[in-house]
Design a protein around this motif. Sequence first.
Motif, PDB file in Angstrom:
ATOM      1  N   GLU A 168       0.800  -1.226   0.000  1.00 49.14           N
ATOM      2  CA  GLU A 168       0.000   0.000   0.000  1.00 49.14           C
ATOM      3  C   GLU A 168       0.829   1.270   0.000  1.00 49.14           C
ATOM      4  N   LEU A 169       1.978   1.231   0.636  1.00 49.54           N
ATOM      5  CA  LEU A 169       2.741   2.460   0.819  1.00 49.54           C
ATOM      6  C   LEU A 169       3.758   2.710  -0.287  1.00 49.54           C
ATOM      7  N   GLY A 170       3.958   1.731  -1.164  1.00 50.68           N
ATOM      8  CA  GLY A 170       4.929   1.901  -2.233  1.00 50.68           C
ATOM      9  C   GLY A 170       4.627   3.090  -3.124  1.00 50.68           C
ATOM     10  N   GLU A 171       3.358   3.330  -3.395  1.00 52.03           N
ATOM     11  CA  GLU A 171       3.017   4.449  -4.273  1.00 52.03           C
ATOM     12  C   GLU A 171       3.323   5.794  -3.625  1.00 52.03           C
ATOM     13  N   HIS A 172       3.540   5.789  -2.327  1.00 54.37           N
ATOM     14  CA  HIS A 172       3.936   7.012  -1.612  1.00 54.37           C
ATOM     15  C   HIS A 172       5.446   7.060  -1.382  1.00 54.37           C
ATOM     16  N   ASN A 173       6.164   6.129  -2.009  1.00 47.85           N
ATOM     17  CA  ASN A 173       7.625   6.041  -1.860  1.00 47.85           C
ATOM     18  C   ASN A 173       8.052   5.799  -0.419  1.00 47.85           C
ATOM     19  N   VAL A 174       7.225   5.070   0.310  1.00 48.83           N
ATOM     20  CA  VAL A 174       7.582   4.606   1.649  1.00 48.83           C
ATOM     21  C   VAL A 174       7.896   3.117   1.550  1.00 48.83           C
ATOM     22  N   ARG A 175       9.110   2.750   1.906  1.00 50.39           N
ATOM     23  CA  ARG A 175       9.528   1.350   1.853  1.00 50.39           C
ATOM     24  C   ARG A 175       9.269   0.670   3.192  1.00 50.39           C
ATOM     25  N   VAL A 176       8.883  -0.609   3.134  1.00 49.60           N
ATOM     26  CA  VAL A 176       8.635  -1.376   4.359  1.00 49.60           C
ATOM     27  C   VAL A 176       9.285  -2.746   4.209  1.00 49.60           C
ATOM     28  N   ASN A 177      10.181  -3.058   5.120  1.00 52.31           N
ATOM     29  CA  ASN A 177      10.862  -4.345   5.114  1.00 52.31           C
ATOM     30  C   ASN A 177      10.888  -4.940   6.518  1.00 52.31           C
ATOM     31  N   CYS A 178      11.340  -6.176   6.592  1.00 52.32           N
ATOM     32  CA  CYS A 178      11.300  -6.905   7.859  1.00 52.32           C
ATOM     33  C   CYS A 178      12.628  -7.633   8.072  1.00 52.32           C
ATOM     34  N   VAL A 179      13.128  -7.579   9.280  1.00 55.28           N
ATOM     35  CA  VAL A 179      14.301  -8.366   9.671  1.00 55.28           C
ATOM     36  C   VAL A 179      13.832  -9.449  10.640  1.00 55.28           C
ATOM     37  N   ALA A 180      14.227 -10.683  10.348  1.00 52.35           N
ATOM     38  CA  ALA A 180      13.852 -11.821  11.199  1.00 52.35           C
ATOM     39  C   ALA A 180      15.115 -12.386  11.840  1.00 52.35           C
ATOM     40  N   PRO A 181      15.444 -11.941  13.047  1.00 52.65           N
ATOM     41  CA  PRO A 181      16.660 -12.440  13.701  1.00 52.65           C
ATOM     42  C   PRO A 181      16.532 -13.911  14.089  1.00 52.65           C
ATOM     43  N   GLY A 182      17.653 -14.599  14.013  1.00 48.80           N
ATOM     44  CA  GLY A 182      17.738 -15.931  14.590  1.00 48.80           C
ATOM     45  C   GLY A 182      18.203 -15.816  16.032  1.00 48.80           C
ATOM     46  N   PRO A 183      18.767 -16.866  16.597  1.00 50.15           N
ATOM     47  CA  PRO A 183      19.258 -16.795  17.977  1.00 50.15           C
ATOM     48  C   PRO A 183      20.317 -15.699  18.127  1.00 50.15           C
ATOM     49  N   VAL A 184      20.103 -14.815  19.076  1.00 47.00           N
ATOM     50  CA  VAL A 184      20.984 -13.673  19.293  1.00 47.00           C
ATOM     51  C   VAL A 184      21.547 -13.745  20.706  1.00 47.00           C
ATOM     52  N   ARG A 185      22.802 -13.409  20.833  1.00 48.41           N
ATOM     53  CA  ARG A 185      23.482 -13.483  22.126  1.00 48.41           C
ATOM     54  C   ARG A 185      23.151 -12.250  22.962  1.00 48.41           C
ATOM     55  N   THR A 186      21.945 -12.221  23.489  1.00 45.01           N
ATOM     56  CA  THR A 186      21.537 -11.172  24.413  1.00 45.01           C
ATOM     57  C   THR A 186      21.780 -11.647  25.844  1.00 45.01           C
ATOM     58  N   LYS A 187      21.744 -10.715  26.774  1.00 47.59           N
ATOM     59  CA  LYS A 187      21.919 -11.090  28.176  1.00 47.59           C
ATOM     60  C   LYS A 187      20.833 -12.060  28.615  1.00 47.59           C
ATOM     61  N   LEU A 188      19.595 -11.828  28.127  1.00 47.18           N
ATOM     62  CA  LEU A 188      18.485 -12.707  28.508  1.00 47.18           C
ATOM     63  C   LEU A 188      18.694 -14.110  27.959  1.00 47.18           C
ATOM     64  N   ALA A 189      19.102 -14.205  26.684  1.00 46.77           N
ATOM     65  CA  ALA A 189      19.283 -15.524  26.078  1.00 46.77           C
ATOM     66  C   ALA A 189      20.360 -16.318  26.801  1.00 46.77           C
ATOM     67  N   ILE A 190      21.456 -15.664  27.089  1.00 50.02           N
ATOM     68  CA  ILE A 190      22.551 -16.365  27.754  1.00 50.02           C
ATOM     69  C   ILE A 190      22.155 -16.783  29.172  1.00 50.02           C
ATOM     70  N   ALA A 191      21.293 -15.978  29.805  1.00 52.93           N
ATOM     71  CA  ALA A 191      20.861 -16.294  31.169  1.00 52.93           C
ATOM     72  C   ALA A 191      19.918 -17.491  31.210  1.00 52.93           C
ATOM     73  N   VAL A 192      19.065 -17.633  30.181  1.00 51.97           N
ATOM     74  CA  VAL A 192      18.029 -18.669  30.240  1.00 51.97           C
ATOM     75  C   VAL A 192      18.369 -19.900  29.415  1.00 51.97           C
ATOM     76  N   HIS A 193      19.327 -19.794  28.488  1.00 49.52           N
ATOM     77  CA  HIS A 193      19.684 -20.952  27.678  1.00 49.52           C
ATOM     78  C   HIS A 193      20.730 -21.790  28.396  1.00 49.52           C
ATOM     79  N   SER A 194      20.398 -23.043  28.580  1.00 48.73           N
ATOM     80  CA  SER A 194      21.337 -23.965  29.220  1.00 48.73           C
ATOM     81  C   SER A 194      22.479 -24.284  28.258  1.00 48.73           C
ATOM     82  N   PRO A 195      23.579 -24.818  28.776  1.00 46.11           N
ATOM     83  CA  PRO A 195      24.669 -25.228  27.874  1.00 46.11           C
ATOM     84  C   PRO A 195      24.205 -26.198  26.790  1.00 46.11           C
TER      85      PRO A 195
END
Length: 258
Positions: A168-195
Motif C-alpha cells: 500500500e505504501l509503495g506508491e507514496h515512496n515509503v519502503r517497508v521491510n522486515c528483519v527476522a533475527p535468529g538466535p541472538v546473544r543477548t543477556k536474557l538468552a545467555i541467562a536462560v539458555h542452558s549449555p
Amino acid sequence: MTNSSNPPVAVVTGAARGIGLATTQLLLEDGWHVAMIDRDEPELMKVSNGLTGARPFVCDVSVPEDVDQMARQVLAWSGRIDALVNNAGVADFGPMADTDFKRWRTVMETNLDGVFLCSQALIPALKQTHGAIVNIASISGLRASTLRVAYGTSKAAVIHLTKQQAAELGEHNVRVNCVAPGPVRTKLAIAVHSPEIIAAYHDAIPLNRYGAEHEIAQAIVFLASPKASYITGQVLAADGGFESTGVGLPALRTKLDK
C-alpha cells in the motif's frame, strides 16, 4: 551520508536494551537523530543519558493513546521522521496447553498491535519524507517450533503485515521491510539458555554461533537507509543460515565416511 544541519530522524521502539539499543547506537554513529521509545522508563533514561542526538520517550506501544501522544511529542521535537524501527516485543515461551488467552493477548498486544499502532501513527510523517519502516520479526515467524504458539504466530503476522504495508505504501515512496533475527546473544538468552540449548543451536546454525546484537542492527540500519532505496516488501533472515537449513540433521551436513 547525512547532512549534519538537517539529519534524518529515526524512531526506534524497544530502544532501552538489546537490538533496539544497538540499532540506536549504530544510527547515531551514521549521523541520524533517534527518538528512543520504551515503556521501561528507568532503563530508558539510564541508557539514553549522554547519547548525543537521541531523546527518550516513554511509551507503551500496545496502548493506542500512548502511541498517539508519542507521535505528537516526537514530531514536536524533530519536525520530521525518516524511519521507523518497530522493534518492541515480548517473549513468552511455553506449551500450547499452558497458553491461556491472557498470555496470548499479552504477546499479541506488543508484538503485533504495537507494530500496527506505531506504523499507523507515523505513516503521515513518513509519506512526507519518503521514509522507511523496518519491522522486527523473528526466525520463529518463518519456521514453527515448540513452545512458541503465541510468539511465533505474532511474528508470522508481523511478516505478513510488512508485506501489506509495502504493497500500500509503495506508491507514496515509503519502503517497508522486515528483519527476522535468529538466535541472538543477548543477556536474557545467555541467562536462560542452558549449555545444552546453546550447543544444540550451534549445531543447527551453519555459522555455528549465536548472532550479536550489533550484527542484527547492521541489517536494520541498512534497510532503513537510502542504500536500500529499491528494496521493499522483503524479509531478511539475519540468522547465520538457521532458516535455510530447515530441519536437516547437523550430522548429515558433514562429509559421510565411505
